[in-house]
Design a protein around this motif. Structure first.
Motif, PDB file in Angstrom:
ATOM      1  N   PRO A   1      -4.644  -3.217  -4.181  1.00  0.00           N
ATOM      2  CA  PRO A   1      -4.809  -2.572  -2.868  1.00  0.00           C
ATOM      3  C   PRO A   1      -3.658  -1.608  -2.594  1.00  0.00           C
ATOM      4  CG  PRO A   1      -5.097  -4.959  -2.706  1.00  0.00           C
ATOM      5  CD  PRO A   1      -4.564  -4.676  -4.082  1.00  0.00           C
ATOM      6  N   ARG A   2      -3.962  -0.566  -1.815  1.00  0.00           N
ATOM      7  CA  ARG A   2      -2.954   0.412  -1.401  1.00  0.00           C
ATOM      8  C   ARG A   2      -3.163   0.719   0.072  1.00  0.00           C
ATOM      9  NH1 ARG A   2      -5.511   5.587  -1.413  1.00  0.00           N
ATOM     10  NH2 ARG A   2      -7.414   5.580  -2.636  1.00  0.00           N
ATOM     11  N   GLU A   3      -2.176   1.359   0.672  1.00  0.00           N
ATOM     12  CA  GLU A   3      -2.310   1.711   2.081  1.00  0.00           C
ATOM     13  C   GLU A   3      -3.271   2.885   2.237  1.00  0.00           C
ATOM     14  OE1 GLU A   3       0.210   3.013   6.054  1.00  0.00           O
ATOM     15  OE2 GLU A   3       1.284   2.506   4.220  1.00  0.00           O
TER      16      GLU A   3
ATOM     17  N   TRP B   1      -5.300   4.643   8.900  1.00  0.00           N
ATOM     18  CA  TRP B   1      -5.284   3.698  10.007  1.00  0.00           C
ATOM     19  C   TRP B   1      -4.460   2.454   9.663  1.00  0.00           C
ATOM     20  CZ3 TRP B   1     -10.476   3.041  13.082  1.00  0.00           C
ATOM     21  CH2 TRP B   1     -10.215   2.666  14.408  1.00  0.00           C
ATOM     22  N   GLY B   2      -3.660   2.541   8.575  1.00  0.00           N
ATOM     23  CA  GLY B   2      -2.811   1.434   8.170  1.00  0.00           C
ATOM     24  C   GLY B   2      -3.535   0.306   7.461  1.00  0.00           C
ATOM     25  N   HIS B   3      -4.778   0.528   7.073  1.00  0.00           N
ATOM     26  CA  HIS B   3      -5.568  -0.508   6.408  1.00  0.00           C
ATOM     27  C   HIS B   3      -5.246  -0.557   4.918  1.00  0.00           C
ATOM     28  CE1 HIS B   3      -8.743   0.363   9.737  1.00  0.00           C
ATOM     29  NE2 HIS B   3      -7.824  -0.481  10.154  1.00  0.00           N
ATOM     30  N   ASP B   4      -5.400  -1.720   4.317  1.00  0.00           N
ATOM     31  CA  ASP B   4      -5.331  -1.850   2.866  1.00  0.00           C
ATOM     32  C   ASP B   4      -6.701  -1.476   2.310  1.00  0.00           C
ATOM     33  OD1 ASP B   4      -2.698  -2.723   2.831  1.00  0.00           O
ATOM     34  OD2 ASP B   4      -3.246  -4.832   2.867  1.00  0.00           O
ATOM     35  N   VAL B   5      -6.695  -0.657   1.247  1.00  0.00           N
ATOM     36  CA  VAL B   5      -7.949  -0.167   0.670  1.00  0.00           C
ATOM     37  C   VAL B   5      -7.883  -0.209  -0.850  1.00  0.00           C
ATOM     38  CG1 VAL B   5      -8.351   1.368   2.643  1.00  0.00           C
ATOM     39  CG2 VAL B   5      -7.281   2.271   0.580  1.00  0.00           C
ATOM     40  N   ALA B   6      -9.043  -0.124  -1.473  1.00  0.00           N
ATOM     41  CA  ALA B   6      -9.179   0.033  -2.917  1.00  0.00           C
ATOM     42  C   ALA B   6     -10.586   0.546  -3.193  1.00  0.00           C
ATOM     43  CB  ALA B   6      -8.931  -1.283  -3.642  1.00  0.00           C
ATOM     44  N   PHE B   7     -10.709   1.346  -4.239  1.00  0.00           N
ATOM     45  CA  PHE B   7     -11.988   1.976  -4.567  1.00  0.00           C
ATOM     46  C   PHE B   7     -12.519   1.507  -5.913  1.00  0.00           C
ATOM     47  CE2 PHE B   7     -10.289   4.795  -1.389  1.00  0.00           C
ATOM     48  CZ  PHE B   7     -11.399   5.278  -0.720  1.00  0.00           C
ATOM     49  N   LEU B   8     -13.843   1.452  -6.001  1.00  0.00           N
ATOM     50  CA  LEU B   8     -14.558   1.145  -7.231  1.00  0.00           C
ATOM     51  C   LEU B   8     -15.145   2.431  -7.793  1.00  0.00           C
ATOM     52  CD1 LEU B   8     -16.562  -2.011  -6.054  1.00  0.00           C
ATOM     53  CD2 LEU B   8     -14.236  -1.886  -6.998  1.00  0.00           C
ATOM     54  N   HIS B   9     -15.178   2.541  -9.114  1.00  0.00           N
ATOM     55  CA  HIS B   9     -15.685   3.770  -9.731  1.00  0.00           C
ATOM     56  C   HIS B   9     -17.200   3.863  -9.576  1.00  0.00           C
ATOM     57  CE1 HIS B   9     -16.244   7.120 -12.358  1.00  0.00           C
ATOM     58  NE2 HIS B   9     -14.925   7.241 -12.451  1.00  0.00           N
ATOM     59  N   PRO B  10     -17.689   5.022  -9.112  1.00  0.00           N
ATOM     60  CA  PRO B  10     -19.135   5.176  -8.893  1.00  0.00           C
ATOM     61  C   PRO B  10     -19.963   5.061 -10.169  1.00  0.00           C
ATOM     62  CG  PRO B  10     -17.990   7.266  -8.529  1.00  0.00           C
ATOM     63  CD  PRO B  10     -16.937   6.222  -8.718  1.00  0.00           C
TER      64      PRO B  10
END
Length: 128
Positions: free
Chosen positions: A101-103, A106-115
């Motif tokens: 996870p990364r910032e 809006w200060g949320h922790d996020v992470a992305f999956l490859h399409p």
């Protein structure tokens, strides 16, 4: 896990925010400049439109707009634990864009999956 928002790439977040506000009765819930983007969240019920406008000609969204034009960039699912959601995706053989996870906005922790592994959809996990 539940649907959180749809990210929309745009050349003009203010104009699109006005339109969506009028069309969908979607008030601005949050605005900021983050990571080279003007980011505007419009609330629709319990979910959001996240408008993503590049503030320069470089960066992920600027490149996306050059390549694809304006439109839906990603869908986001809210989770109580982004790390655990990434572990589940990893266990299912899904390629991760973010290993941890990364910032995010809006200060949320996020992470992305490859399409490539999610039916052509860029999926974001977000933890409030």
């Amino acid at each position: 896990m539940h649907f959180d928002h749809v990210g929309v790439a745009t050349d003009d977040a203010a104009v699109l925010a006005d339109l969506y506000g009028d069309l969908f009765d979607a008030p601005v819930a949050h605005e900021e400049v983050f990571d080279g983007l003007r980011v505007t969240f419009l609330q629709v019920g319990e979910s959001y439109f996240e408008l993503l406008e590049p503030v320069s000609d470089e960066g992920t969204i600027a490149n996306y707009l050059d390549r694809e034009g304006p439109g839906i960039h990603h869908v986001a699912l809210a989770t109580d634990d982004v790390g655990a959601a990434l572990d589940t995706a990893r266990d299912h053989g899904v390629e991760l864009i973010d290993e941890e996870p990364r910032e995010g906005a809006w200060g949320h922790d996020v992470a992305f999956l490859h399409p490539r592994d999610t039916g052509g959809v860029l999926v974001e996990f977000v933890q409030h």
